[in-house]
Scaffold this motif. Structure first.
Motif, mmCIF file in Angstrom:
data_model
loop_
_atom_site.group_PDB
_atom_site.id
_atom_site.type_symbol
_atom_site.label_atom_id
_atom_site.label_comp_id
_atom_site.label_asym_id
_atom_site.label_seq_id
_atom_site.Cartn_x
_atom_site.Cartn_y
_atom_site.Cartn_z
ATOM 1 N N HIS A 93 0.801 -1.223 0.000
ATOM 2 C CA HIS A 93 0.000 0.000 0.000
ATOM 3 C C HIS A 93 0.838 1.279 0.000
ATOM 4 N N GLY A 94 2.143 1.159 0.228
ATOM 5 C CA GLY A 94 2.985 2.347 0.304
ATOM 6 C C GLY A 94 3.164 3.041 -1.037
ATOM 7 N N GLU A 95 3.335 4.347 -0.992
ATOM 8 C CA GLU A 95 3.548 5.177 -2.184
ATOM 9 C C GLU A 95 4.855 4.783 -2.871
ATOM 10 N N ARG A 96 4.849 4.792 -4.215
ATOM 11 C CA ARG A 96 6.036 4.394 -4.970
ATOM 12 C C ARG A 96 6.484 5.431 -5.990
ATOM 13 N N THR A 97 5.686 6.443 -6.211
ATOM 14 C CA THR A 97 6.036 7.446 -7.217
ATOM 15 C C THR A 97 6.490 8.750 -6.583
ATOM 16 N N LYS A 98 5.729 9.237 -5.613
ATOM 17 C CA LYS A 98 6.066 10.498 -4.951
ATOM 18 C C LYS A 98 7.021 10.210 -3.797
ATOM 19 N N LYS A 158 5.455 6.456 7.535
ATOM 20 C CA LYS A 158 4.748 7.436 8.373
ATOM 21 C C LYS A 158 3.613 8.098 7.600
ATOM 22 N N PHE A 159 3.797 8.309 6.295
ATOM 23 C CA PHE A 159 2.747 8.928 5.486
ATOM 24 C C PHE A 159 1.610 7.952 5.205
ATOM 25 N N LEU A 160 1.949 6.677 5.030
ATOM 26 C CA LEU A 160 0.906 5.674 4.810
ATOM 27 C C LEU A 160 0.009 5.560 6.036
ATOM 28 N N ILE A 161 0.595 5.532 7.220
ATOM 29 C CA ILE A 161 -0.201 5.452 8.447
ATOM 30 C C ILE A 161 -1.055 6.703 8.611
#
Length: 696
Positions: free
Chosen positions: A242-247, A254-257
């Motif tokens: 689910h973690g961001e891969r582009t930005k 920490k941003f995913l949570i």
């Protein structure tokens, strides 16, 4: 380039090094994409420098531990392939610089002879697992966290769940509530606890520094020790999917949570439990509880002539261990840099007269352990010959700094130059702070906080400042951060930006004010009482750029005028957006899955097959100019763009097929089925892509 097929005993390591050698040949020959190669070398500890054509090598040393033999091996490698300088990082690694890319396989093969790895020292992987440098000897620890840090390192190294995440993932083990491994700054931070006689850990998740520091959130007040590995695996699986891969700037956990919310994030972790091969994972700690071995050679008896200096050293740098009669020795290492000539003598010392172990600390220092009290005079004498008895270990005068503009692509201003200057100021003008362990000073050359500047009581961040048509090196002054203990900490406020050459005066201003008005209060209490605006006002005169002298345009440690030059950072790895490369990667994953299946590693085979599904789907989505920010989004989008429209013939939904991974136990039967489905999917999309290209 030399090959190493007959020199490496471990077949897994041999295969990795040979593969690196092949990939370097492919890159040099133009048959491997540069971005893909960069991603690969980063995951093998090979990092581009500010200086073109040479590499920094990060040597991964779990919890900072090395034996004499390992240190001697690192020394030999540094002498042969680098410059003889060893740099201790804030993650207890060793870095060496100015290494030729073509010689990295040979370098790695030499390190492997003493069980030292480069694997996953950089890139989008689980980075070096850190721990309190006094773990195992700490008088305040409920138990030794060393075996648990080592067990987790062994479990995650080469594990397919964490080879190509959206960003790096950091883990720490603190030996006591003092939290000296800084759990609150980590993606997964652990603090040793005993509850009802059971060894375990308080756990926090989602911390991090960088340009937007985040305090870790409580996961649990107590997780039994045999559950920490399955717990972290569930967390990493969710982050990977689910973690961001582009930005890049939004890709840390920490941003995913923050985006999902803690409870929703943990619900996803809970759903992963069935996919994990075990509910508990026992880590054997029995080998860490034995008696301290006797020294290899008899320690000579010496008489210290300068007893005043010796006693000052004992007070400042020697720490009583929990083992009666034994002591640890802290060696303050300026800027974390020491050199191979002295390092070899140190290696011989611990082998012959110590317990054959030292640890590198998060504050870029060296700790010798298990030294008998009667042998301290001998060690003082020998360390003095190496200029390794400087007072102020872990004090205000013990400043942490990243390499900054010396070698790092991202450095904006010198961090090492100003650090050395500030240490001179403290020694000359504020010697009382050699005994102060509350106020920490940390410096980073840019906002990425490798020097941990934004969690310290007094921090400096490298910047630039405009003065008319000219640009001068600058420092942002930060105040009020610190470690509070038991998983709690605070981040520093950004107070003011000043020309870099005024850094020493800024330090004087803060310390003079504190000395004059604190009246016994701690620095953090005094800062809170006065407030950020108060310190801004007393520092404001230093921010005036209308009166800059010629020297202000020259950064610390440089002879020429300052030029702001920032390269492309590699701390987070890269994003690969080439369709053909992704299809090749998907095929590689399926090959890895087959190999894992043959080795009866069913969970690994399943995860490799999962990665094959996702990489293949991503390749086709990129060809359609679709977003591929997360694994979750890729899976969802593939159904919408290709399955629902009938472009790709699929018996069921793509997501239902892929998500069997977290609804099925990792059995042999499921591994075979899942891999076969992944192979069939790859054959389908490969044929689809070939037809697309034929129609162009």
């Amino acid at each position: 380039m030399k090959t190493f097929r007959s020199e490496i005993e471990n077949p897994v390591v041999q295969k990795e090094i040979i593969e690196l050698e092949k990939r370097i040949h492919a890159f040099r020959g133009g048959t491997m994409d540069g971005e893909r190669f960069r991603s690969l070398r980063l995951a093998r500890g090979i990092y581009g420098q500010r200086q073109e054509g040479v590499q920094m090598i990060r040597i991964k040393l779990p919890y900072g531990k090395v034996t004499s033999e390992q240190l001697s091996r690192i020394i030999a490698v540094s002498n042969e392939y680098s410059t003889g300088r060893l740099h201790i990082t804030t993650r207890q690694d060793i870095q060496i610089h100015f290494v030729s890319l073509d010689r990295t396989p040979e370098l790695w093969s030499q390190l492997a002879k003493d069980d030292i790895t480069l694997r996953e020292a950089c890139g989008n992987t689980v980075r070096n697992i850190t721990a309190s440098e006094l773990a195992g000897v700490d008088v305040n620890e409920p138990f030794d966290v060393t075996p648990y840090a080592h067990g987790m390192f062994q479990y995650l190294l080469r594990n397919p769940i964490c080879q190509e995440m959206g960003r790096k993932f950091k883990i720490s083990f603190s030996s006591s509530d003092e939290d000296t491994a800084l759990s609150y700054l980590h993606d997964f931070g652990l603090i040793a606890k005993i509850v009802d006689g059971v060894h375990g850990f308080k756990a926090v998740i989602g911390g991090g520094l960088g340009s937007q520091p985040a305090h870790a959130e409580l996961l649990s007040e107590f997780i039994p020790a045999n559950q920490i590995v399955p717990t972290v695996e569930g967390i990493i699986r969710v982050f990977d999917r689910h973690g961001e891969r582009t930005k890049r700037m939004k890709a840390r956990m920490k941003f995913l949570i923050k985006d999902l919310g803690r409870d929703a994030f943990l619900e996803l972790v809970e759903k992963e439990k069935k996919a994990i091969a075990f509910e508990t994972y026992e880590i054997d700690s029995s080998g860490y509880n034995g008696a301290i071995p006797e020294t290899l050679l008899e320690v000579p008896k010496v008489t210290v002539e300068d007893t005043t200096a010796y006693e000052a050293w004992r007070e400042s740098n020697v720490i009583a261990q929990k083992q009666k009669g034994y002591y640890a020795i802290g060696i303050k290492v300026l800027l974390g840099d020491f050199y191979t000539d002295k390092a070899q003598i140190l290696a011989d010392l611990i082998k012959n007269y110590g317990a054959n172990e030292l640890r590198f600390s998060l504050r870029q220092n060296i700790v010798l352990r298990n030294i008998k009290e009667e042998n301290l005079p001998f060690f003082y004498q020998e360390l003095a010959k190496l200029d390794m008895v400087a007072l102020g270990y872990n004090s205000t005068a013990d400043i942490t700094a990243c390499p900054g503009t010396d070698t790092c692509n991202l450095g904006i201003a010198s961090s090492t130059g100003i650090a050395a200057e500030l240490e001179k100021v403290i020694h000359a003008e504020y010697p009382q702070y050699l005994k102060n362990n509350e106020i920490e000073i940390k410096i980073s050359g840019c906002m990425n906080a490798c020097g941990q500047h934004n969690m310290s009581a007094i921090g400096f961040q490298g910047m630039s400042i405009n003065a008319g048509k000219l640009v001068a090196p600058a420092l942002q002054v930060l105040l009020g951060g610190g470690r509070l203990g038991n998983g709690q900490g605070r981040f520093a406020d950004k107070v003011i930006k000043i020309p870099s050459k005024r850094g020493p005066e800024a330090l004087r201003t803060v310390l003079n004010d504190f000395n004059a008005h604190a009246n016994g209060r701690s620095f953090l209490n005094y800062y809170d009482e006065k407030g950020e605006k108060y310190f801004y006002e007393i520092l404001k005169p230093l921010a005036d750029v209308t009166n800059l002298a010629e020297a202000d345009y020259i950064d610390w440690g440089n002879a020429d005028n300052y030029v702001k030059a920032v390269g492309v950072g590699e701390c987070a790895g890269v994003v690969i957006d080439l369709v053909a490369t992704l299809l090749l990667e998907a095929k590689d994953k399926l090959t890895n899955a087959k190999e894992s299946l043959e080795e009866n590693k069913y969970a690994d085979a399943i995860y490799h097959a999962y990665a094959g599904f996702v990489n293949g789907a991503k390749a086709l989505l990129i060809s359609e100019d679709q977003k591929t920010n997360t694994h979750f989004g890729i899976i969802e989008s593939f159904d919408k763009v290709f399955v629902a429209t009938g472009k790709v013939d699929f018996k069921t939904s793509f997501s239902a097929t892929v998500y069997q991974i977290n609804s099925s136990e990792p059995t042999q039967e499921f591994a075979i089925q899942y891999l076969n489905e992944a192979i069939a999917f790859f054959n389908t999309i490969e044929a689809f892509r070939a037809q697309e290209l034929a129609n162009v």
